[in-house]
Design a protein around this motif. Structure first.
Motif, PDB file in Angstrom:
ATOM      1  N   MET A 244       2.063   7.799 -11.768  1.00  0.00           N
ATOM      2  CA  MET A 244       1.111   7.503 -11.101  1.00  0.00           C
ATOM      3  C   MET A 244       1.633   7.444  -9.541  1.00  0.00           C
ATOM      4  N   LYS A 245       1.062   8.420  -8.956  1.00  0.00           N
ATOM      5  CA  LYS A 245       1.265   8.615  -7.229  1.00  0.00           C
ATOM      6  C   LYS A 245       1.115   7.164  -6.431  1.00  0.00           C
ATOM      7  N   LEU A 246       1.821   6.759  -5.617  1.00  0.00           N
ATOM      8  CA  LEU A 246       1.991   5.444  -4.710  1.00  0.00           C
ATOM      9  C   LEU A 246       1.904   6.285  -3.106  1.00  0.00           C
ATOM     10  N   TRP A 247       0.890   5.910  -2.665  1.00  0.00           N
ATOM     11  CA  TRP A 247       0.908   6.258  -1.079  1.00  0.00           C
ATOM     12  C   TRP A 247       1.024   5.125  -0.242  1.00  0.00           C
ATOM     13  N   ILE A 248       1.966   5.156   0.845  1.00  0.00           N
ATOM     14  CA  ILE A 248       1.480   4.201   1.878  1.00  0.00           C
ATOM     15  C   ILE A 248       0.608   4.509   3.002  1.00  0.00           C
ATOM     16  N   VAL A 249      -0.187   3.873   3.109  1.00  0.00           N
ATOM     17  CA  VAL A 249      -1.496   4.262   4.041  1.00  0.00           C
ATOM     18  C   VAL A 249      -1.437   3.327   5.289  1.00  0.00           C
ATOM     19  N   THR A 250      -1.121   3.933   6.322  1.00  0.00           N
ATOM     20  CA  THR A 250      -1.122   3.034   7.626  1.00  0.00           C
ATOM     21  C   THR A 250      -2.535   2.846   8.051  1.00  0.00           C
ATOM     22  N   GLY A 251      -2.789   1.818   8.878  1.00  0.00           N
ATOM     23  CA  GLY A 251      -4.160   1.522   9.402  1.00  0.00           C
ATOM     24  C   GLY A 251      -5.494   1.784   8.452  1.00  0.00           C
ATOM     25  N   GLY A 252      -5.040   1.190   7.116  1.00  0.00           N
ATOM     26  CA  GLY A 252      -6.015   1.154   6.344  1.00  0.00           C
ATOM     27  C   GLY A 252      -7.042   0.217   6.092  1.00  0.00           C
ATOM     28  N   SER A 253      -6.949  -0.869   7.271  1.00  0.00           N
ATOM     29  CA  SER A 253      -7.874  -2.060   7.606  1.00  0.00           C
ATOM     30  C   SER A 253      -8.937  -1.610   8.543  1.00  0.00           C
ATOM     31  N   GLY A 254      -8.547  -0.283   9.173  1.00  0.00           N
ATOM     32  CA  GLY A 254      -9.619   0.038  10.012  1.00  0.00           C
ATOM     33  C   GLY A 254     -10.716   0.802   9.370  1.00  0.00           C
ATOM     34  N   PHE A 255     -11.556   1.445  10.206  1.00  0.00           N
ATOM     35  CA  PHE A 255     -12.990   2.294   9.602  1.00  0.00           C
ATOM     36  C   PHE A 255     -12.573   3.402   8.791  1.00  0.00           C
ATOM     37  N   ILE A 256     -11.793   4.268   9.140  1.00  0.00           N
ATOM     38  CA  ILE A 256     -11.590   5.185   8.091  1.00  0.00           C
ATOM     39  C   ILE A 256     -10.509   5.125   7.006  1.00  0.00           C
ATOM     40  N   GLY A 257      -9.663   4.379   7.608  1.00  0.00           N
ATOM     41  CA  GLY A 257      -8.503   3.810   6.591  1.00  0.00           C
ATOM     42  C   GLY A 257      -9.250   3.058   5.399  1.00  0.00           C
ATOM     43  N   SER A 258      -9.988   2.088   5.745  1.00  0.00           N
ATOM     44  CA  SER A 258     -10.484   1.240   4.789  1.00  0.00           C
ATOM     45  C   SER A 258     -11.444   2.111   3.859  1.00  0.00           C
ATOM     46  N   ASN A 259     -12.332   3.026   4.329  1.00  0.00           N
ATOM     47  CA  ASN A 259     -12.949   3.985   3.310  1.00  0.00           C
ATOM     48  C   ASN A 259     -12.255   4.638   2.574  1.00  0.00           C
ATOM     49  N   PHE A 260     -10.932   5.138   3.063  1.00  0.00           N
ATOM     50  CA  PHE A 260      -9.844   6.104   2.409  1.00  0.00           C
ATOM     51  C   PHE A 260      -9.322   5.300   1.187  1.00  0.00           C
ATOM     52  N   VAL A 261      -8.865   3.837   1.468  1.00  0.00           N
ATOM     53  CA  VAL A 261      -8.054   3.253   0.511  1.00  0.00           C
ATOM     54  C   VAL A 261      -9.230   3.064  -0.606  1.00  0.00           C
ATOM     55  N   ARG A 262     -10.252   2.556  -0.243  1.00  0.00           N
ATOM     56  CA  ARG A 262     -11.444   2.419  -1.304  1.00  0.00           C
ATOM     57  C   ARG A 262     -11.732   3.685  -2.213  1.00  0.00           C
ATOM     58  N   TYR A 263     -11.779   4.722  -1.535  1.00  0.00           N
ATOM     59  CA  TYR A 263     -12.122   5.941  -2.159  1.00  0.00           C
ATOM     60  C   TYR A 263     -10.931   6.176  -3.118  1.00  0.00           C
ATOM     61  N   MET A 264      -9.711   6.175  -2.814  1.00  0.00           N
ATOM     62  CA  MET A 264      -8.628   6.479  -3.265  1.00  0.00           C
ATOM     63  C   MET A 264      -8.470   5.604  -4.789  1.00  0.00           C
ATOM     64  N   ILE A 265      -8.511   4.600  -4.499  1.00  0.00           N
ATOM     65  CA  ILE A 265      -8.326   3.390  -5.581  1.00  0.00           C
ATOM     66  C   ILE A 265      -9.587   3.890  -6.550  1.00  0.00           C
ATOM     67  N   LYS A 266     -10.772   4.104  -6.118  1.00  0.00           N
ATOM     68  CA  LYS A 266     -11.739   4.186  -7.087  1.00  0.00           C
ATOM     69  C   LYS A 266     -11.668   5.620  -7.507  1.00  0.00           C
TER      70      LYS A 266
ATOM     71  N   ARG B 156      11.912   1.871   1.036  1.00  0.00           N
ATOM     72  CA  ARG B 156      13.045   1.477  -0.052  1.00  0.00           C
ATOM     73  C   ARG B 156      12.367   1.042  -1.287  1.00  0.00           C
ATOM     74  N   GLU B 157      11.499  -0.140  -0.860  1.00  0.00           N
ATOM     75  CA  GLU B 157      10.855  -0.923  -1.780  1.00  0.00           C
ATOM     76  C   GLU B 157       9.965  -0.131  -2.868  1.00  0.00           C
ATOM     77  N   TYR B 158       9.135   0.604  -2.191  1.00  0.00           N
ATOM     78  CA  TYR B 158       7.962   1.364  -2.965  1.00  0.00           C
ATOM     79  C   TYR B 158       8.266   2.588  -3.424  1.00  0.00           C
ATOM     80  N   HIS B 159       9.208   3.352  -2.757  1.00  0.00           N
ATOM     81  CA  HIS B 159       9.579   4.679  -2.999  1.00  0.00           C
ATOM     82  C   HIS B 159       8.445   5.404  -3.113  1.00  0.00           C
ATOM     83  N   PRO B 160       7.532   5.715  -2.222  1.00  0.00           N
ATOM     84  CA  PRO B 160       6.015   6.299  -2.218  1.00  0.00           C
ATOM     85  C   PRO B 160       6.166   7.966  -2.363  1.00  0.00           C
ATOM     86  N   ASP B 161       5.193   8.279  -2.816  1.00  0.00           N
ATOM     87  CA  ASP B 161       5.167   9.875  -2.988  1.00  0.00           C
ATOM     88  C   ASP B 161       4.799  10.513  -1.515  1.00  0.00           C
ATOM     89  N   GLY B 162       4.569   9.586  -0.542  1.00  0.00           N
ATOM     90  CA  GLY B 162       4.160  10.023   0.849  1.00  0.00           C
ATOM     91  C   GLY B 162       3.470   9.009   1.780  1.00  0.00           C
TER      92      GLY B 162
END
Ligand code: NAD
Ligand code: DAU
Length: 345
Positions: free
Chosen positions: A1-23, A71-77
């Protein structure tokens, strides 16, 4: 399973993106957000406890924190939405824009470069850093023509200058250090969860509150509008299939003058939520002093992402705006809290 660190995910586009990716599917998201005035935790209430979602309060400019997270999450990006984003605020007070958009992006890049350098070849090859940017870096168009990926940068506001600087840093980290970067330059977004300082939500909420609808200058400036979920889909496409070191313009060929946009908002509200005292919401329009240095026209040519990566927008301006007005009408509590300040935690 991929893991992404998303910065600014609580703003307008970021929150839409986080929900979109999780769903969308099997992906884990770690959202790093400083929670400025533009962040709204209400916007992610429905997925806040999702097992694939984590939230970290922090600044992209905090190199040590970002290094620890990597270092903690070793994200894919890392997908970088974090920024100060409102042009009017950048005119009143440019400092925060330089701090986050320029210096913050620099610190973020340095943290990622340090971490990435220490990884094994396999991981290094698969890692991605996607920087989310804007069409405003290209400056202003006249009556014709479009912004392509080859249009020279000519930013005109402190906001767009700070975004241009960050784009140049990202480019330099690819060319100098080989960091696997991608950059997207998108036109004006609209849709659910947009903070009501931006044109469309401001007009909807002012209209419903019987307040004036302030149109800058003569309202003839043109913006190219894209429904936010089409932008999210484009970002997912670029992070999965984009070519390293490349930039991709994203837009929906929806050029509208500001006055047309405000008329459209008023007409939809007249239909869906008529004024109690009769008449059209258009009566609330007032023309106010223009924004200093107001860019005349933006228009994106998104041929590259469409032909090379197969993305295309799903919404027209008409379908997207109808959905947007409906969303603001159905989510009055979100709107109330965004307007009265109680959304701040
Ligand atoms: P926004 O202002 O709604 O949200 C920005 C988010 O970034 C907020 O949650 C805020 O708390 C966070 N943030 C700010 N500074 C931070 C820092 N130093 N560290 C960590 N988090 C921080 O912005 P938006 O409209 O969602 O835009 C997101 C990105 O997309 C920005 O980079 C913007 O330049 C770009 N963009 C926006 C549009 C648009 O029309 N809104 C169009 C093209 C590109
Ligand atoms: O083009 C992409 C950019 O779009 C993003 O990079 C920015 O982050 C985003 O804020 C947006 O910038 P704009 O300045 O175009 O958006 P804003 O909603 O502030 O304004 C849209 C247009 O409407 C602009 O021409 C100014 C005008 N306007 C805006 C407001 C807030 C008004 O006429 N009245 C207003 O009250």
């Amino acid at each position: 399973m991929k893991l992404w660190i998303v910065t600014g995910g609580s703003g307008f586009i970021g929150s839409n993106f986080v929900r979109y990716m999780i769903k969308f599917g099997d992906v884990r998201i770690v959202n790093l957000d400083k929670l400025t005035y533009a962040a709204n935790l209400d916007s992610l209430k429905d997925i806040a406890k999702h097992p694939y979602y984590s939230f970290v309060k922090g600044d992209i400019g905090d190199r040590a924190l970002v290094t620890d997270l990597l270092r903690e999450y070793h994200p894919d990006g890392v997908i970088n939405f974090a920024a100060e984003s409102h042009v009017d605020r950048s005119i009143d007070r440019p400092e925060d824009f330089i701090q986050t958009n320029v210096l913050g992006t620099f610190e973020l890049l340095e943290a990622i470069r340090g971490y990435w350098n220490g990884q094994k070849t396999d991981m290094k090859d698969n890692f991605r850093f996607l920087h989310v940017s804007t069409d405003e870096v290209y400056g202003s168009l006249g009556d014709d023509g479009f912004f392509t990926e080859n249009t020279p940068y000519a930013p005109n506001s402190p906001y767009s200058a700070s975004k241009a600087a960050s784009d140049h840093l990202v480019r330099a980290y690819y060319h100098t250090y080989g960091l696997p970067t991608l950059t997207t330059n998108c036109s004006n977004n609209y849709g659910p969860f947009q903070f009501p300082e931006k044109l469309i939500p401001l007009m909807i909420l002012n209209a419903l509150d019987y307040k004036p609808l302030p149109v800058y200058g003569d309202g003839q400036n043109i913006r190219d509008w894209l429904y936010v979920l089409d932008h999210c889909e484009a970002i997912r496409t670029v992070i999965e299939h984009g070519q390293l070191g490349e930039t991709y313009n994203i837009g929906g060929k929806n050029e509208k003058s500001n006055l047309e946009v405000v008329y459209n908002v008023c007409d939809l509200l007249d239909e869906m939520y008529p004024r109690k005292n009769g008449g059209s919401y258009r009566q609330q329009i007032v023309f106010v002093k223009d924004r200093p240095g107001h860019d005349l026209r933006y228009a994106i040519d998104s041929t590259k992402i469409q032909t090379l990566l197969g993305w295309k927008p799903q919404e027209t301006f008409e379908t997207g705006l109808r959905k947007t007005v409906q969303w603001y009408l159905l989510n009055r509590e979100w709107c109330q809290r965004a307007t009265d300040g109680s959304y701040r935690w």
